[in-house]
Each structure stands twice: as structure tokens, then as C-alpha cells.
Design a protein around this motif. Structure first.
Motif, PDB file in Angstrom:
ATOM      1  N   LEU A  23       0.888  -1.192   0.156  1.00 10.70           N
ATOM      2  CA  LEU A  23       0.184   0.053  -0.052  1.00 10.70           C
ATOM      3  C   LEU A  23       0.898   1.241  -0.114  1.00 10.70           C
ATOM      4  O   LEU A  23       0.610   2.236  -0.650  1.00 10.70           O
ATOM      5  N   GLY A  26       2.161   1.631  -3.364  1.00 11.92           N
ATOM      6  CA  GLY A  26       1.154   2.085  -4.394  1.00 11.92           C
ATOM      7  C   GLY A  26       1.126   3.277  -4.011  1.00 11.92           C
ATOM      8  O   GLY A  26       0.520   4.325  -5.192  1.00 11.92           O
ATOM      9  N   LEU A  27       1.137   3.811  -2.994  1.00 10.89           N
ATOM     10  CA  LEU A  27       0.817   5.363  -2.487  1.00 10.89           C
ATOM     11  C   LEU A  27       1.803   6.310  -3.145  1.00 10.89           C
ATOM     12  O   LEU A  27       1.446   7.345  -3.673  1.00 10.89           O
ATOM     13  N   LEU A  30       1.416   6.505  -6.749  1.00 12.91           N
ATOM     14  CA  LEU A  30       0.173   7.369  -7.029  1.00 12.91           C
ATOM     15  C   LEU A  30       0.580   8.936  -7.085  1.00 12.91           C
ATOM     16  O   LEU A  30       0.099   9.615  -7.682  1.00 12.91           O
ATOM     17  N   ALA A  83     -10.394   5.694  -7.792  1.00 16.63           N
ATOM     18  CA  ALA A  83     -10.625   4.778  -6.483  1.00 16.63           C
ATOM     19  C   ALA A  83     -11.820   4.438  -6.307  1.00 16.63           C
ATOM     20  O   ALA A  83     -12.168   3.131  -5.959  1.00 16.63           O
ATOM     21  N   PRO A 296      -8.812  -1.305   0.038  1.00 15.04           N
ATOM     22  CA  PRO A 296      -7.985  -0.068  -0.025  1.00 15.04           C
ATOM     23  C   PRO A 296      -7.100  -0.282  -1.327  1.00 15.04           C
ATOM     24  O   PRO A 296      -6.972   0.775  -1.860  1.00 15.04           O
ATOM     25  N   ALA A 297      -6.523  -1.451  -1.555  1.00 19.09           N
ATOM     26  CA  ALA A 297      -5.680  -1.558  -2.480  1.00 19.09           C
ATOM     27  C   ALA A 297      -6.222  -1.645  -3.832  1.00 19.09           C
ATOM     28  O   ALA A 297      -5.813  -0.941  -4.842  1.00 19.09           O
ATOM     29  N   LEU A 300      -6.807   2.034  -4.390  1.00 24.93           N
ATOM     30  CA  LEU A 300      -5.408   2.810  -4.606  1.00 24.93           C
ATOM     31  C   LEU A 300      -5.090   2.531  -6.164  1.00 24.93           C
ATOM     32  O   LEU A 300      -4.722   3.164  -6.882  1.00 24.93           O
TER      33      LEU A 300
END
Lengths: 348, 251
Positions: A23, A26-27, A30, A83, A296-297, A300
Motif C-alpha cells: 500500500l 502504491g501510494l 500514485l 478509486a 483499499p488496495a 489505490l
């Protein structure tokens, strides 16, 4: 605690740590994609100038005008819509026990497309300016498609099979109605319909970003309450019911969330395909289906995919902007085929 | 927990899958449901679990409300879920789980995994397991919430004979120690003879015999239920053994 107990506990904690790491990475991707998205356009900006402008660290009127008035709403709507679509795809794949499920499966996007086309063709009969009427009607018809599926689900037991079949029926219904509208539309209206169906982030404004973000923020807690129930549902209806879960109510509740989220997401940007299908698959490979990590993944990676597609839509032909729906499919399809044919191993 | 069934029936459309079942079982006992395929065993266990509509009356400790702490293990152990063994077993404690899994939950699950000999599989994906291993995982899940009523649909059908023995011994121990009421569908009559306190023999949706092992596993009743001529005899240690000899001439 015995050695075996410690091994089980440490195995669990390292699994959770791996998920958190996915996560975080990934963030980070992003954030990079978001900065690149704001920087890319007819006037290319340096990433550090973008960061300074976004964080209000320096004042440059030209850069600030480009960033705050034009590019930030577009880049942000890519994040919130991506999202939302990732989250709806993940939820639908879980409640329908079907890896092909997405907003398209239940005809929700087709409903939104029909609603938008209705305004474009018969706009003069609707007492609202077109730029308000199109998202409102897209949202209303996305909701109608979902309500139809919901009503059939309520009357026939809300099994995954009933919902998928009802969704496909509504998909064909709205696609046929949309074709009918295209058939009777004037050449100008036809062009507008086709452009809306391609999907576009370019008409993003701050209020639109705010609405989609508010809907997303409102839906997340509803899903959070059900994370363990949704995880249990992956083991099948019987086992979930054996655990004391009201499977029918869970499915219908999740369907409502999906309907609102999809309606809000597609209302302003048109029918963007593929994100809702592919983001949950990436999430599943990287973090598994414990919904505490999976949801959440999926959100994301949905945001990341749409943000990257937004960058690509501006980079393919410098100076021109490709419709985002075409880009997501053109880039997404080969990526998706690679994903499902090559990833025999899972990361988590 | 004491469980009483009175005239319990299950109907699917026009088909009567279970009819007029009466039985009582006390806490700390194992009741084995036996009978040929399609005799209504699964429908009866699903009715007790509250998964199918039923007629008749069910009393849990003299009360009609179905308690929440029922452990149910369905017959179907197939799954495509991308979950680890530990997560699947944790789900058995679903009502007790918060967003953050506590040490207490982990400790409870690890104890069960160790009891069933599958602690080493905790981090494995459940889809990568053999059928027998998956059966043990779902059995652990059914036990994870410390149920007072345990309903098991063929819990050992995919296990090798050593695991069958170990699992049944573990079930007997847990049933006795915790005062659980355990109802299990079994196909192996010898396992039922060895571990059950009571047997209900079903055929065509009805109960044809119920009671202690010796009164139900008689040659006549086994032949009536399964349409085979059996040899029923005692092992040197006094245990009852059943071997099918040939198909019944009265079929």
C-alpha cells in the motif's frame, strides 16, 4: 506463548507488514503519477514547480493558474473516480463471486450512458443547463439500473447468479436504448453522445471533484463495517451463512454502495471502462482477498491506473488529448492479458 | 447444550427431503447421522443450522431461539478465495474480530491449528491445499468460535485413516471437555461405531432407527438403510465392526 504459536503470530504479522508495504509503495507511485499528471499538458511544467505550487511553497502566477485552475481538478478527479471504480469493481467481484464483475456487469455504466444520451438528444425538454443535466441524468439512470437489479435480487433471493443475470439483462436493455437514441439523434448530438461515452476528465471542476470525493468518503465507512462479512462471503454463501451472516442483506447493502459510487464516478467523466475490472485483479495478486487490505488496495490501484491513463492520454500525441476511456482500454487490455497469463505466483 | 427436535421436516418445492425427525441430544455427546446418499442427512443438518426453511420444532436448551454460537462445516470444501489458512480459520471467530486482529484471536486460532496438526500450513493459501488439508482447515474454522453446538457435514471424508482417527479423537475430546453438542454426518460406519454416543439412521428422508450404537448398527437395520448385506461383529477389544458383504437380494 509456545514456539508454534509465536511462528503463527509472526507469520501473520509479516503478512500484514507486506500488505502495508504494498500500500505504501502504491501510494508513492500514485503521488508520482499525480505530480506527472499535473505537470503534463500543452505547457509542460517541471515536477518540482508543480510540487511547490501545490504545497504553496512559492508563488508563480502562471504556474499557479495552470495548476490550480486547470490541471489539479483533472488530476484529482482521475484519483477519486479511479478509486471509486476500483472499489466498486472489488466489491462487485466479491459479492457476485465473479472475477468478471465490474460496473459494466450490472449495466450500471450502460444506464449512466443512456441517461447522458437522453439529455444530449432531448436536452431542450429538460429545464436544466446541459452541463448540470448530463451528470444528474447519468447518476439517476445508473441508480435506476442498480435499483432494477436490486429489485430482482430482493424478489429472487439475491444470489450471485440472479444478480449477474439481472445485471446482464439491464446491460442489454440500456445498450439497446442507447443505440435507439443514437439512431434518432442528429449528427451533432450523435457526436456528443459518442464523445461522452469515450469518457473524458477534461471537464473536471473543483465542485465536481468535491462531489465525487464526498460520495467516496461517505461510502468507505459503510464498506469498512462489512469487511469481515465480505471476506467471509468469499468462502461461499453457505459458509458465510453458517457463520451467522445475513448474506442476502449484505449483498443488497453492498449493491447499494456500488450503485451510488458508480453513479457519482461516471456522472462527470463518462463511461470509463476497465478500471473496475483490472484494479481488483492487481490488488488480489498483491495483497490477497482479506478485504481489510483488498478494498483499499483496489481503490489505490484504481486511482493509480486512471492517473497513469490520464498522463498517457496527454503524452500519446503531444498537444492533443486522447479520450481517457480509449486510453484505459488500449493500455489496459494488453496489461490485463499479461497479468492473467503470466502471474501464476502471487506476491502476498 | 441440549438439542431437541420434534417432527422436523424439510421440503424443497414438491420434494420432501426430510420428514418427521424426532431426536434429543445432550451436551458432551456426539450424534452420528448415517444413511445412504440422498437420505436427507445434509438437509437435516442445514435445517438445524438455520440454512433452509423447516417445519416442526427445534429447541436449544429448551428455547426456540437459535443461538449464535453454532459451528457449522458444510460438505463442500472447494474455494477460490485468495486467503491464507490462518485468515480462513480466523473468520470462524468473525463475530469477535475487530479491524485489528488481537493476540487473543491469534492465540485461539494457533491452538486449534496445532490441535489439528496444521500449524505449519498457517501462512499457506487455502487454494493451494489438498482436499484433506482443506477439510482440516474448515473444521478448525467451525471450532474457532468455541461453539456450543457443532454441526459437521462429512468432516473426515477426504482424510487419510490416520487423520480420520486423530480428528475424531480430537472431536470427542473437545465435545466432552467443553460440553459441546456435536452432530456429524459420517459415511464410515466403523468410525461412527467407535466414536458416536448416539446414531440416527436415515433413509428416504425419514429416521428408521435412533439410539446407542449397538441398537442401531444391527445387520437388519444396516441392510434396510443401505441395501447391502453386512457382517456385523465385535473386534477382540469389544468394538463393533461393520463390513458390507454384498448387495441385498431384497432391493
Amino acid at each position: 506463548m509456545t514456539a508454534a504459536a509465536e511462528a503463527v503470530a509472526s507469520g501473520y504479522h509479516s503478512l500484514m507488514a507486506r500488505r502495508v508495504m504494498v500500500l505504501i509503495l502504491g501510494l508513492a507511485a500514485l503521488v508520482a503519477s499525480f505530480v506527472l499528471d499535473v505537470a503534463t499538458g500543452p505547457a509542460m511544467l517541471r515536477p518540482e514547480a508543480v510540487i511547490r505550487s501545490v504545497l504553496r511553497l512559492a508563488e508563480d502566477r502562471t504556474v499557479d493558474a495552470i495548476v490550480w485552475s486547470i490541471r489539479l481538478p483533472i488530476a484529482l478527479i482521475a484519483l477519486v473516480v479511479g478509486a471509486s471504480l476500483g472499489l466498486t469493481g472489488a466489491t462487485m467481484q466479491t459479492i457476485l463471486n465473479n472475477p468478471l464483475a465490474s460496473s459494466y456487469t450490472l449495466g450500471v455504466s450502460a444506464g449512466a450512458g443512456f441517461g447522458a444520451a437522453l439529455v444530449i438528444v432531448f436536452g431542450q425538454a429538460i429545464p436544466l443547463p446541459e452541463h448540470y443535466a448530463i451528470p444528474v441524468m447519468a447518476f439517476v439512470f445508473a441508480g435506476l439500473a442498480c435499483s432494477g437489479v436490486y429489485a430482482i435480487g430482493r424478489s429472487r433471493g439475491a444470489t450471485a447468479q440472479v444478480l449477474v443475470l439481472a445485471g446482464i439483462a439491464f446491460l442489454f436493455l440500456f445498450q439497446s436504448l442507447l443505440s435507439l437514441l443514437q439512431f434518432v439523434a442528429s449528427p451533432e448530438a450523435l457526436q456528443s453522445i459518442v464523445f461522452w461515452l469515450f469518457g473524458s476528465l477534461q471537464k473536471a471542476t473543483w465542485p465536481k471533484v468535491g462531489i465525487v470525493a464526498a460520495v467516496l468518503a461517505g461510502c468507505i465507512p459503510v464498506l469498512v463495517v462489512d469487511v469481515w462479512r465480505l471476506t467471509a462471503l468469499r468462502l461461499g454463501d453457505d459458509r458465510a451463512r453458517g457463520l451467522g451472516i445475513d448474506v442476502r442483506a449484505l449483498r443488497l447493502r453492498a449493491l447499494l454502495v456500488v450503485s451510488v459510487l458508480t453513479g457519482a464516478a461516471v456522472a462527470f467523466v463518462g463511461t470509463i471502462g476497465f478500471i473496475g475490472l483490472v484494479a481488483p485483479h492487481i490488488a488480489r495478486i498483491l495483497v490477497g482477498e482479506d478485504q481489510r487490505a483488498f478494498l483499499p488496495a483496489s481503490a489505490l490501484f484504481g486511482a493509480l491506473l486512471l492517473s497513469c491513463a490520464s498522463v498517457a492520454s496527454k503524452a500519446i500525441i503531444p498537444g492533443a488529448i486522447f479520450p481517457i476511456g480509449i486510453v484505459t482500454s488500449l493500455i489496459g487490455v494488453p496489461f490485463f492479458i499479461w497479468l492473467i497469463t503470466s502471474s501464476r505466483k502471487v506476491f502476498w | 447444550m441440549r438439542l431437541d427436535l420434534a417432527r422436523v421436516g424439510v421440503r424443497y418445492g414438491g420434494v420432501e427431503a426430510v420428514r418427521d425427525i424426532d431426536l434429543s441430544i445432550a451436551g458432551g455427546e456426539i450424534l452420528a447421522l448415517l444413511g445412504p446418499n440422498g437420505s436427507g442427512k445434509t438437509s437435516l443438518i442445514r435445517a438445524i443450522a438455520g440454512l433452509v426453511p423447516m417445519t416442526g420444532r427445534l429447541l436449544f436448551d429448551q428455547r426456540p431461539e437459535r443461538p449464535r454460537d453454532i459451528g457449522y462445516m458444510p460438505q463442500d470444501i472447494a474455494t477460490q478465495a485468495a486467503l491464507t489458512v490462518l485468515e480462513v480459520v480466523l473468520l470462524g471467530r468473525f463475530g469477535k474480530l475487530g479491524l485489528r486482529v488481537g493476540r487473543h484471536d491469534l492465540a485461539a486460532v494457533q491452538g486449534l491449528l496445532a490441535d489439528l496438526g496444521i500449524a505449519a500450513l498457517a501462512g499457506r493459501q487455502v487454494t493451494q491445499l489438498s482436499g484433506g488439508q482443506r477439510q482440516l482447515v474448515f473444521l478448525a474454522q467451525a471450532l474457532a468460535a468455541h461453539p456450543r453446538l457443532l454441526l459437521l457435514d462429512e468432516p473426515i471424508s477426504a482424510l487419510d485413516i490416520r487423520h480420520q482417527l486423530e480428528v475424531m479423537e480430537m472431536l470427542r475430546r473437545v465435545t466432552r471437555e467443553r460440553g459441546i453438542t456435536t452432530i456429524t454426518i459420517l459415511h464410515d460406519l466403523n468410525v461412527a461405531a467407535r466414536f458416536a454416543d448416539q446414531i440416527v439412521m436415515m433413509r428416504a428422508g425419514a429416521c428408521i432407527a435412533a439410539g446407542p450404537v449397538e441398537t442401531v448398527l444391527t445387520p437388519a437395520l444396516v441392510e434396510q438403510a443401505f441395501e447391502v448385506v453386512p457382517l456385523v461383529f465385535r473386534a477382540p477389544d469389544g468394538r463393533l465392526l461393520v463390513t458390507p458383504l454384498h448387495a441385498s437380494p431384497h432391493r
